[in-house]
Design a protein around this motif. Structure first.
Motif, PDB file in Angstrom:
ATOM      1  N   LEU A 121       9.054   5.631   4.939  1.00  0.00           N
ATOM      2  CA  LEU A 121       8.339   6.831   5.353  1.00  0.00           C
ATOM      3  C   LEU A 121       9.066   8.053   4.806  1.00  0.00           C
ATOM      4  O   LEU A 121      10.295   8.139   4.888  1.00  0.00           O
ATOM      5  N   ILE A 122       8.330   8.983   4.244  1.00  0.00           N
ATOM      6  CA  ILE A 122       8.895  10.221   3.711  1.00  0.00           C
ATOM      7  C   ILE A 122       8.214  11.378   4.434  1.00  0.00           C
ATOM      8  O   ILE A 122       6.986  11.511   4.380  1.00  0.00           O
ATOM      9  N   VAL A 123       9.013  12.188   5.128  1.00  0.00           N
ATOM     10  CA  VAL A 123       8.475  13.295   5.919  1.00  0.00           C
ATOM     11  C   VAL A 123       9.225  14.583   5.610  1.00  0.00           C
ATOM     12  O   VAL A 123      10.329  14.563   5.083  1.00  0.00           O
ATOM     13  N   GLY A 124       8.605  15.690   5.951  1.00  0.00           N
ATOM     14  CA  GLY A 124       9.221  16.997   5.794  1.00  0.00           C
ATOM     15  C   GLY A 124       8.365  18.044   6.470  1.00  0.00           C
ATOM     16  O   GLY A 124       7.294  17.755   6.990  1.00  0.00           O
ATOM     17  N   THR A 125       8.832  19.276   6.445  1.00  0.00           N
ATOM     18  CA  THR A 125       8.021  20.354   7.009  1.00  0.00           C
ATOM     19  C   THR A 125       6.916  20.697   6.008  1.00  0.00           C
ATOM     20  O   THR A 125       7.048  20.446   4.801  1.00  0.00           O
ATOM     21  N   VAL A 149       5.813  16.438   9.009  1.00  0.00           N
ATOM     22  CA  VAL A 149       4.535  15.811   8.664  1.00  0.00           C
ATOM     23  C   VAL A 149       4.801  14.752   7.601  1.00  0.00           C
ATOM     24  O   VAL A 149       5.783  14.791   6.870  1.00  0.00           O
ATOM     25  N   LEU A 150       3.885  13.807   7.504  1.00  0.00           N
ATOM     26  CA  LEU A 150       4.024  12.703   6.565  1.00  0.00           C
ATOM     27  C   LEU A 150       3.638  13.132   5.156  1.00  0.00           C
ATOM     28  O   LEU A 150       2.571  13.690   4.938  1.00  0.00           O
ATOM     29  N   LEU A 151       4.529  12.896   4.202  1.00  0.00           N
ATOM     30  CA  LEU A 151       4.207  13.090   2.792  1.00  0.00           C
ATOM     31  C   LEU A 151       3.728  11.772   2.202  1.00  0.00           C
ATOM     32  O   LEU A 151       2.694  11.709   1.553  1.00  0.00           O
ATOM     33  N   ALA A 152       4.467  10.681   2.461  1.00  0.00           N
ATOM     34  CA  ALA A 152       4.087   9.377   1.918  1.00  0.00           C
ATOM     35  C   ALA A 152       4.614   8.266   2.803  1.00  0.00           C
ATOM     36  O   ALA A 152       5.642   8.398   3.464  1.00  0.00           O
ATOM     37  N   GLN A 153       3.874   7.167   2.798  1.00  0.00           N
ATOM     38  CA  GLN A 153       4.260   5.959   3.515  1.00  0.00           C
ATOM     39  C   GLN A 153       4.051   4.801   2.552  1.00  0.00           C
ATOM     40  O   GLN A 153       2.971   4.649   1.995  1.00  0.00           O
ATOM     41  N   ILE A 154       5.092   4.013   2.336  1.00  0.00           N
ATOM     42  CA  ILE A 154       5.031   2.918   1.368  1.00  0.00           C
ATOM     43  C   ILE A 154       5.289   1.610   2.103  1.00  0.00           C
ATOM     44  O   ILE A 154       6.346   1.433   2.716  1.00  0.00           O
ATOM     45  N   HIS A 155       4.321   0.718   2.064  1.00  0.00           N
ATOM     46  CA  HIS A 155       4.450  -0.597   2.696  1.00  0.00           C
ATOM     47  C   HIS A 155       4.918  -1.595   1.652  1.00  0.00           C
ATOM     48  O   HIS A 155       4.396  -1.634   0.544  1.00  0.00           O
ATOM     49  N   GLY A 156       5.875  -2.420   2.021  1.00  0.00           N
ATOM     50  CA  GLY A 156       6.360  -3.466   1.130  1.00  0.00           C
ATOM     51  C   GLY A 156       7.466  -2.969   0.228  1.00  0.00           C
ATOM     52  O   GLY A 156       7.762  -1.790   0.154  1.00  0.00           O
ATOM     53  N   GLN A 157       8.112  -3.909  -0.449  1.00  0.00           N
ATOM     54  CA  GLN A 157       9.177  -3.591  -1.388  1.00  0.00           C
ATOM     55  C   GLN A 157       9.329  -4.779  -2.319  1.00  0.00           C
ATOM     56  O   GLN A 157       8.781  -5.833  -2.076  1.00  0.00           O
ATOM     57  N   SER A 158      10.048  -4.604  -3.399  1.00  0.00           N
ATOM     58  CA  SER A 158      10.138  -5.676  -4.396  1.00  0.00           C
ATOM     59  C   SER A 158      11.540  -6.241  -4.559  1.00  0.00           C
ATOM     60  O   SER A 158      11.826  -6.918  -5.530  1.00  0.00           O
ATOM     61  N   ILE A 159      12.417  -5.979  -3.617  1.00  0.00           N
ATOM     62  CA  ILE A 159      13.778  -6.508  -3.687  1.00  0.00           C
ATOM     63  C   ILE A 159      13.835  -7.925  -3.123  1.00  0.00           C
ATOM     64  O   ILE A 159      14.290  -8.852  -3.760  1.00  0.00           O
ATOM     65  N   ASP A 160      13.371  -8.081  -1.887  1.00  0.00           N
ATOM     66  CA  ASP A 160      13.389  -9.377  -1.214  1.00  0.00           C
ATOM     67  C   ASP A 160      12.030  -9.588  -0.569  1.00  0.00           C
ATOM     68  O   ASP A 160      11.709  -8.956   0.432  1.00  0.00           O
ATOM     69  N   ARG A 161      11.230 -10.473  -1.130  1.00  0.00           N
ATOM     70  CA  ARG A 161       9.859 -10.646  -0.630  1.00  0.00           C
ATOM     71  C   ARG A 161       9.799 -11.270   0.762  1.00  0.00           C
ATOM     72  O   ARG A 161       8.751 -11.326   1.377  1.00  0.00           O
ATOM     73  N   HIS A 162      10.936 -11.730   1.283  1.00  0.00           N
ATOM     74  CA  HIS A 162      10.965 -12.293   2.628  1.00  0.00           C
ATOM     75  C   HIS A 162      11.253 -11.229   3.687  1.00  0.00           C
ATOM     76  O   HIS A 162      11.192 -11.510   4.868  1.00  0.00           O
ATOM     77  N   VAL A 163      11.604 -10.039   3.252  1.00  0.00           N
ATOM     78  CA  VAL A 163      11.866  -8.938   4.169  1.00  0.00           C
ATOM     79  C   VAL A 163      10.793  -7.882   3.933  1.00  0.00           C
ATOM     80  O   VAL A 163      10.716  -7.290   2.866  1.00  0.00           O
ATOM     81  N   TYR A 164       9.946  -7.685   4.929  1.00  0.00           N
ATOM     82  CA  TYR A 164       8.862  -6.723   4.797  1.00  0.00           C
ATOM     83  C   TYR A 164       9.333  -5.376   5.332  1.00  0.00           C
ATOM     84  O   TYR A 164       9.838  -5.290   6.445  1.00  0.00           O
ATOM     85  N   THR A 165       9.212  -4.346   4.511  1.00  0.00           N
ATOM     86  CA  THR A 165       9.681  -3.022   4.907  1.00  0.00           C
ATOM     87  C   THR A 165       8.574  -1.978   4.792  1.00  0.00           C
ATOM     88  O   THR A 165       7.550  -2.205   4.155  1.00  0.00           O
ATOM     89  N   ALA A 170       0.835  -1.198   0.000  1.00  0.00           N
ATOM     90  CA  ALA A 170       0.000   0.000   0.000  1.00  0.00           C
ATOM     91  C   ALA A 170       0.869   1.248   0.000  1.00  0.00           C
ATOM     92  O   ALA A 170       1.989   1.232   0.491  1.00  0.00           O
ATOM     93  N   VAL A 171       0.327   2.303  -0.564  1.00  0.00           N
ATOM     94  CA  VAL A 171       0.965   3.612  -0.526  1.00  0.00           C
ATOM     95  C   VAL A 171      -0.036   4.572   0.090  1.00  0.00           C
ATOM     96  O   VAL A 171      -1.190   4.626  -0.319  1.00  0.00           O
ATOM     97  N   GLN A 172       0.406   5.295   1.087  1.00  0.00           N
ATOM     98  CA  GLN A 172      -0.444   6.283   1.746  1.00  0.00           C
ATOM     99  C   GLN A 172       0.157   7.650   1.510  1.00  0.00           C
ATOM    100  O   GLN A 172       1.353   7.860   1.733  1.00  0.00           O
ATOM    101  N   LEU A 173      -0.645   8.590   1.083  1.00  0.00           N
ATOM    102  CA  LEU A 173      -0.194   9.970   0.895  1.00  0.00           C
ATOM    103  C   LEU A 173      -0.807  10.832   1.984  1.00  0.00           C
ATOM    104  O   LEU A 173      -2.028  10.900   2.124  1.00  0.00           O
ATOM    105  N   GLY A 174       0.044  11.480   2.758  1.00  0.00           N
ATOM    106  CA  GLY A 174      -0.430  12.356   3.822  1.00  0.00           C
ATOM    107  C   GLY A 174      -0.988  11.594   5.002  1.00  0.00           C
ATOM    108  O   GLY A 174      -0.863  10.386   5.106  1.00  0.00           O
TER     109      GLY A 174
END
Length: 75
Positions: free
Chosen positions: A53-57, A34-50, A14-18
């Motif tokens: 988080l991207i934040v800024g003023t 504040v949160l700009l985006a949050q990205i769940h999961g990744q496609s490098i190693d499916r056994h490692v769940y990541t 999932a990708v969450q914006l704000g």
């Protein structure tokens, strides 16, 4: 892509914006950040769940100063 990112689990990608982050370790969107985006999961190693988080003023986000944003990956 979903299979590679989360082993086929549709609820895990999932990708969450704000909004507010749901961090596993420590919330990076505290104080002036504040949160700009949050990205769940990744496609490098499916056994490692990541979670990335991207934040800024608010000012940096509104002015599109992306180089001033902070990125944090939690495993």
């Amino acid at each position: 892509m979903r299979k590679e990112a989360a082993g086929g689990a549709s609820h895990g990608v999932a990708v969450q914006l704000g909004g507010h982050s749901s961090p596993w370790q420590s919330p990076p969107d505290e104080g002036d950040l504040v949160l700009l985006a949050q990205i769940h999961g990744q496609s490098i190693d499916r056994h490692v769940y990541t979670q990335t988080l991207i934040v800024g003023t608010r000012e940096d986000i509104a002015a599109r100063r992306y180089n001033a944003l902070e990125f944090e990956q939690q495993v």
